[in-house]
Design a protein around this motif. Structure first.
Motif, PDB file in Angstrom:
ATOM      1  N   THR A  67      31.434  40.256  41.639  1.00 57.74           N
ATOM      2  CA  THR A  67      30.272  40.673  40.847  1.00 57.74           C
ATOM      3  C   THR A  67      28.985  40.551  41.664  1.00 57.74           C
ATOM      4  OG1 THR A  67      31.439  40.031  38.840  1.00 57.74           O
ATOM      5  CG2 THR A  67      29.068  40.346  38.642  1.00 57.74           C
ATOM      6  N   HIS A 113      32.620  36.269  32.984  1.00 63.56           N
ATOM      7  CA  HIS A 113      33.340  37.410  33.550  1.00 63.56           C
ATOM      8  C   HIS A 113      34.135  36.981  34.778  1.00 63.56           C
ATOM      9  CE1 HIS A 113      33.706  41.764  33.349  1.00 63.56           C
ATOM     10  NE2 HIS A 113      33.731  41.815  34.655  1.00 63.56           N
ATOM     11  N   ASP A 130      33.313  47.240  39.196  1.00 67.56           N
ATOM     12  CA  ASP A 130      33.807  45.881  39.425  1.00 67.56           C
ATOM     13  C   ASP A 130      34.773  45.589  38.282  1.00 67.56           C
ATOM     14  OD1 ASP A 130      34.161  43.107  39.549  1.00 67.56           O
ATOM     15  OD2 ASP A 130      32.111  42.652  38.877  1.00 67.56           O
TER      16      ASP A 130
HETATM   17 MG   LIG Z   1      33.021  38.779  38.392  1.00 65.75          MG
END
Ligand SMILES: [Mg+2]
Ligand SMILES: Nc1nc2c(ncn2[C@@H]2O[C@H](COP(=O)(O)OP(=O)(O)O)[C@@H](O)[C@H]2O)c(=O)[nH]1
Length: 368
Positions: free
Chosen positions: A16, A32, A72
């Protein structure tokens, strides 16, 4: 065409952060960490210094760069392969990409656990490659099973096709079982066609992005050459990226970011280097059009003809193609304007089979 780039890698490798660095995004890096329901998707303008030159020379109303689309998926490929639902959907998104970025962790930070318990760049690159190989083998096995079933009732023409496909898939599988990615295999046109249909992950260009910490910047160059001596091939390259720093720089104005980079001894932004390599690995080149006071960059595969390039802009241009008027970027800069180039007889007239060259400035003439 814009380029579509899928980002994968182990948890906490910095996927990320790399995504944010490349897109100037601010996606949350704290949450995440496992495969979330929605991947991060972001666009980035493809840096193209020649567009700036054309802008300053021609003063058009508008300058339009190519955009790259980054996704992503928030997961490594492992685990997604068997998964249905969200996992399968994420894997699909990766399969649809033109090329892959595999993020490998190199930065040292005791407070951020490594899923494998320790830092090891080579082990993690091997894992990345294995996961991609494994995913392709799973696709092949599923297809081979279906071919077996279909063969039972198949009549001659269909039977021939199925046997041919079976043969190709067995050949690919044998290579994959020796850990050879499909992108490294010499394939004939019909083999290439089936490979394209299946969107195999190991057939895609792969950019290994080794995510280094600021303290590792002095060793970045030597680490890169060492990794490339081991892993690079025509469609694979390794690059180091200080993604946390680049992510912060991506939020600054250009001038301020340049100053910081100079302080750290970084010549080119991570985004620029990454996209340049991505283009190279994907076999993409740029050409430019000047029309209605607008200068625009386009990306096409090396080897694309004028006819097909016109079709990328508009299907009418391909259907009604008459000819192309072209000049290389360097020649145009020497002349100073299209009008001057025309006067000097430097504009080339090209037919539909002309192969577009990187940097061509092209006007398509067509009938509607
Ligand atoms: Mg990530
Ligand atoms: N110290 C340090 N931390 C980093 C670096 N790159 C990423 N991180 C941190 O590592 C954690 C995981 O990064 P993230 O981008 O979310 O990884 P992902 O799980 O692969 O998406 C975050 O807390 C980041 O801030 C780096 O170069 N140095």
């Amino acid at each position: 065409m814009s380029i579509d780039i899928g980002i994968t890698g182990l948890p906490q490798s910095g996927k990320t952060t790399v995504f944010n660095a490349l897109t100037g995004g601010r996606a949350d890096t704290a949450s995440h960490t496992t495969a979330g329901p929605t991947p991060h998707i972001g666009m980035a303008k493809v840096p193209e210094p020649r567009l700036t030159v054309l802008d300053e020379m021609l003063h058009p109303k508008k300058v339009v760069p190519v955009e790259a689309r980054y996704i992503d998926i928030g997961a490594s490929v492992k685990g997604l392969v068997q998964a249905k639902g969200i996992g399968g959907e994420l894997l699909n998104q990766l399969s649809n990409a033109d090329m892959l970025i595999g993020v490998i962790r190199a930065f040292v930070d005791e407070s951020i656990p490594h899923p494998e318990g320790s830092l090891d760049i080579n082990r993690d690159i091997a894992t990345l490659n294995l996961e991609l190989v494994f995913s392709d083998i799973a696709i092949i096995e599923r297809r081979l099973e279906r071919i077996e079933t279909s063969l039972k009732g198949a009549k001659p023409p269909e039977r021939q096709d199925l046997l041919r496909e079976q043969e190709i898939l067995m050949k690919l599988k044998a290579s994959l079982e020796k850990d050879t990615p499909i992108r490294e295999l010499p394939l004939d046109p019909s083999e290439l066609r089936s490979v394209t249909n299946y969107q195999f992950l190991t057939a895609k260009p792969l950019l290994i992005v080794v995510n280094i910490g600021e303290d590792q910047l002095p060793q970045a160059k030597s680490l890169e050459s060492e990794l490339n001596s081991r892993y690079s091939d025509a469609k694979c390259r390794a690059i180091t990226l200080c993604s946390k720093l680049e992510m912060e720089l991506a939020q600054l104005e250009n001038d301020a970011a340049q100053e910081f980079r100079a302080e750290f001894g970084i010549k080119e932004s991570g985004l620029e280097r990454t996209i340049k390599l991505s283009y190279e690995l994907s076999g993409l080149i740029s050409f430019f059009t000047i029309a209605s006071n607008e200068v625009r960059a386009w990306s096409i595969k090396k080897g694309t003809t004028a006819l097909k390039a016109a079709g990328k802009i508009h299907s009418d241009m391909e259907k009604g193609f008459i000819r192309a008027e072209g000049i290389s970027f360097d020649d145009l800069v020497k002349c100073g304007s299209i009008a001057e180039a025309r006067q000097q007889g430097r504009l080339r007239l090209e037919g539909k089979d002309y192969v577009i060259q990187d940097g061509d400035v092209i006007t398509f003439l067509f009938n509607v």
